[in-house]
Design a protein around this motif. Structure first.
Motif, mmCIF file in Angstrom:
data_model
loop_
_atom_site.group_PDB
_atom_site.id
_atom_site.type_symbol
_atom_site.label_atom_id
_atom_site.label_comp_id
_atom_site.label_asym_id
_atom_site.label_seq_id
_atom_site.Cartn_x
_atom_site.Cartn_y
_atom_site.Cartn_z
ATOM 1 N N ARG A 352 0.835 -1.214 0.000
ATOM 2 C CA ARG A 352 0.000 0.000 0.000
ATOM 3 C C ARG A 352 0.868 1.261 0.000
ATOM 4 O O ARG A 352 1.824 1.374 0.769
ATOM 5 N N GLU A 353 0.450 2.147 -0.862
ATOM 6 C CA GLU A 353 1.055 3.485 -0.904
ATOM 7 C C GLU A 353 -0.037 4.492 -1.218
ATOM 8 O O GLU A 353 -1.064 4.146 -1.812
ATOM 9 N N TRP A 354 0.213 5.739 -0.810
ATOM 10 C CA TRP A 354 -0.766 6.787 -1.101
ATOM 11 C C TRP A 354 -0.619 7.193 -2.561
ATOM 12 O O TRP A 354 0.441 7.660 -2.977
ATOM 13 N N GLN A 355 -1.684 6.942 -3.329
ATOM 14 C CA GLN A 355 -1.649 7.149 -4.770
ATOM 15 C C GLN A 355 -2.864 7.972 -5.192
ATOM 16 O O GLN A 355 -3.961 7.821 -4.635
ATOM 17 N N GLN A 389 -4.897 4.961 -0.248
ATOM 18 C CA GLN A 389 -3.828 4.065 0.193
ATOM 19 C C GLN A 389 -4.108 2.676 -0.393
ATOM 20 O O GLN A 389 -4.851 1.870 0.162
ATOM 21 N N HIS A 476 -8.446 -5.003 0.065
ATOM 22 C CA HIS A 476 -8.264 -3.596 0.440
ATOM 23 C C HIS A 476 -9.299 -3.137 1.456
ATOM 24 O O HIS A 476 -9.298 -1.945 1.834
ATOM 25 N N PRO A 501 -4.652 10.882 4.345
ATOM 26 C CA PRO A 501 -3.336 10.976 3.678
ATOM 27 C C PRO A 501 -2.359 11.767 4.538
ATOM 28 O O PRO A 501 -2.758 12.642 5.319
#
Length: 509
Positions: A352-355, A389, A476, A501
């Protein structure tokens, strides 16, 4: 089955017959005969004390009626044989009237007390037989593995216990009933069983009607499991309240056994399904992994054909292009199989990454540009949409599958739309098209593995795309649903949890 089960439904007390009265009379006569022989050695005052023994014997052995009969007979025989004038019922001395009264009172009191003790003894013995029978039946039911075995045990205990014919009626769904013994049920009995199931405490449950079949609901801890139908062998008498209570206790044991068998069957089916699922995922993973390499090589060879020498003729170039496209399509199917196997095995960990959502959607559109050619695309992605995320690679696969599915079933020139909006607790993304829509009543079935909108269809695919979409969205923490749009076409609605975020660093002034 031990003798304790035999006659376990016998009511308290025994109805006295003429033989019992005759035996009580013989007991009193024996005392009178003995007293006559001992008359020269015993005074009448001592002889009168022997007659209560016969009354006590009659009460303990035969019950209240014969004991009362023995009491009055004792007074009569004592007067006839031992009170002057002898061999007559006349009384020469009026004091003997008091003797008669005391003898009768003592005999009657003795008869009453002995009768009560006998009834208490019989009741205790009957309760002991009931308890032992329940223990034995419970032990056999605990070892039963099928409903048919439970029905056999029930029928045997009720038949041997008091000559009753018993059947288990089990609901089959849709208001239908079937006997656990596989015998057909008449409609009248089935109708009564429906009424008992609908209202287990109503008048149709355990109705003690003489000569009629008694229906006792099988109330398990979770639900009513069926009906115990009991038809007594002797139709002349109605079942007593004690017998009905015992039947209800039997019914509780049977219901618990049926519920245990039911959940054992569910557990076994679940274990088989889990083992089958693990085996299938292992096979799919191994097969997909082994097929990926030759398919990739086949695509590379198809791409290298035009470069291997002089330009190919048009027919051969078309064949090379066809080989390439089919290899790519097969490679995509194998990729879906491998992804599904990995997701089901739980070995995939989310990165997971903030995209921003538009980056993931843009990558998906680029990856499916060839399939989307000839369709009109409409995007509605607000610029103020918060970051998400997510695992960008997996989420790109979600949109690729949805876009490929929409392009496959939407005619050329049709429109495909992607729009998103921020809700209070989630980010909602909708992928819609104006194609023929989804089959009515089967929208949720489409997310099952190897399920397709049409069983027989010319469209390529094996029915894993939407299953992968659901697995990734659920990983998710989100949800996905399919529905038909009011204006026509299909809509897939994704909702992903909305987080906080990280704050962007402030530039130094």
């Amino acid at each position: 089955m031990t003798d304790s089960v035999q006659n376990m439904f016998t009511p308290h007390g025994i109805r006295p017959g003429w033989r019992m009265y005759a035996m009580a009379g013989l007991a009193v006569g024996a005392v009178a005969l003995f007293s006559t022989a001992a008359l020269g050695h015993l005074d009448p005052v001592n002889i009168v004390m022997l007659f209560p023994l016969a009354v006590l014997f009659s009460a303990a052995r035969f019950g209240r009626g014969p004991a009362v009969f023995a009491a009055f007979l004792s007074v009569a025989l004592f007067d006839f044989f031992f009170v002057a004038p002898h061999l007559t019922f006349a009384v020469g001395d009026l004091q003997y009237l008091l003797t008669f009264a005391v003898l009768l009172a003592v005999a009657l009191i003795t008869a009453e007390l002995a009768t009560k003790l006998k009834l208490q003894r019989d009741a205790a013995q009957l309760r002991e037989r009931h308890t032992q029978a329940l223990c034995e039946m419970g032990g056999e039911l605990s070892a039963a593995l099928t409903a048919a075995q439970i029905a056999d045990i029930t029928a045997r205990y009720l038949r041997d216990g008091f000559g009753a014919r018993a059947r288990l009626l089990l609901p089959q769904g849709g208001g239908r009933f079937a006997g656990a013994d596989d015998e057909p049920c008449d409609e009248a009995l089935v109708e009564r069983a429906r009424q008992v199931i609908a209202d287990p405490h109503g008048p149709h449950a355990a109705a003690p009607a003489s000569g009629d079949m008694v229906l006792v609901p099988l109330r398990g801890p979770m639900q009513v499991r069926g009906v115990l139908a009991v038809e007594a062998g002797d139709k002349s008498d109605a079942l007593s309240a004690g017998q009905l209570r015992l039947l209800e206790t039997f019914a509780a044991l049977i219901a618990i056994a049926l519920e245990r068998v039911h959940y054992i069957a569910i557990a076994q089916e679940t274990q088989i399904e889990m083992a089958s699922e693990r085996l299938r995922n292992s096979l799919l993973g191994a097969l997909s992994h082994d097929l990926r390499t030759p398919l990739t090589a086949l695509v590379g060879l198809a791409d290298a054909l035009p470069l291997a020498g002089p330009p190919l003729p048009a027919a051969q170039a078309e064949l090379a292009q066809g080989i390439r496209e089919e290899a790519l399509r097969t490679s995509a199917l194998v990729g879906n199989l491998l992804d599904m196997a990995r997701l089901q095995s739980g070995k995939v960990r989310l990165q997971r990454e903030w995209q921003p959502l538009e980056d993931v959607v843009g990558a998906s559109l680029q990856a499916r540009a060839r399939q989307l050619a000839g369709h009109r695309l409409r995007l509605d992605l607000p610029t103020d949409l918060p970051l998400m995320q997510i695992d960008a690679v997996l989420m790109e696969r979600v949109f690729c599958n949805l876009l490929e599915n929409a392009a496959k079933y939407t005619p050329g020139g049709g429109s495909i739309e992607i729009r998103a909006r921020a809700l209070d607790e989630a980010i909602q993304v909708v992928v819609a098209d104006d194609g023929p829509g989804l089959p009515p009543g089967r929208t949720q079935e489409l997310f099952a593995k190897f399920s397709r909108g049409q069983t027989e269809s010319a469209m390529p695919g094996i029915g894993l795309g939407l299953a992968i979409v659901e697995a990734i969205i659920e990983a998710h923490g989100g949800t996905v649903r399919a529905e038909n749009a009011i204006t026509g076409g299909a809509r897939f609605v994704l909702e992903l949890p909305r987080g906080e975020p990280p704050a962007l660093p402030q530039a130094d002034s």
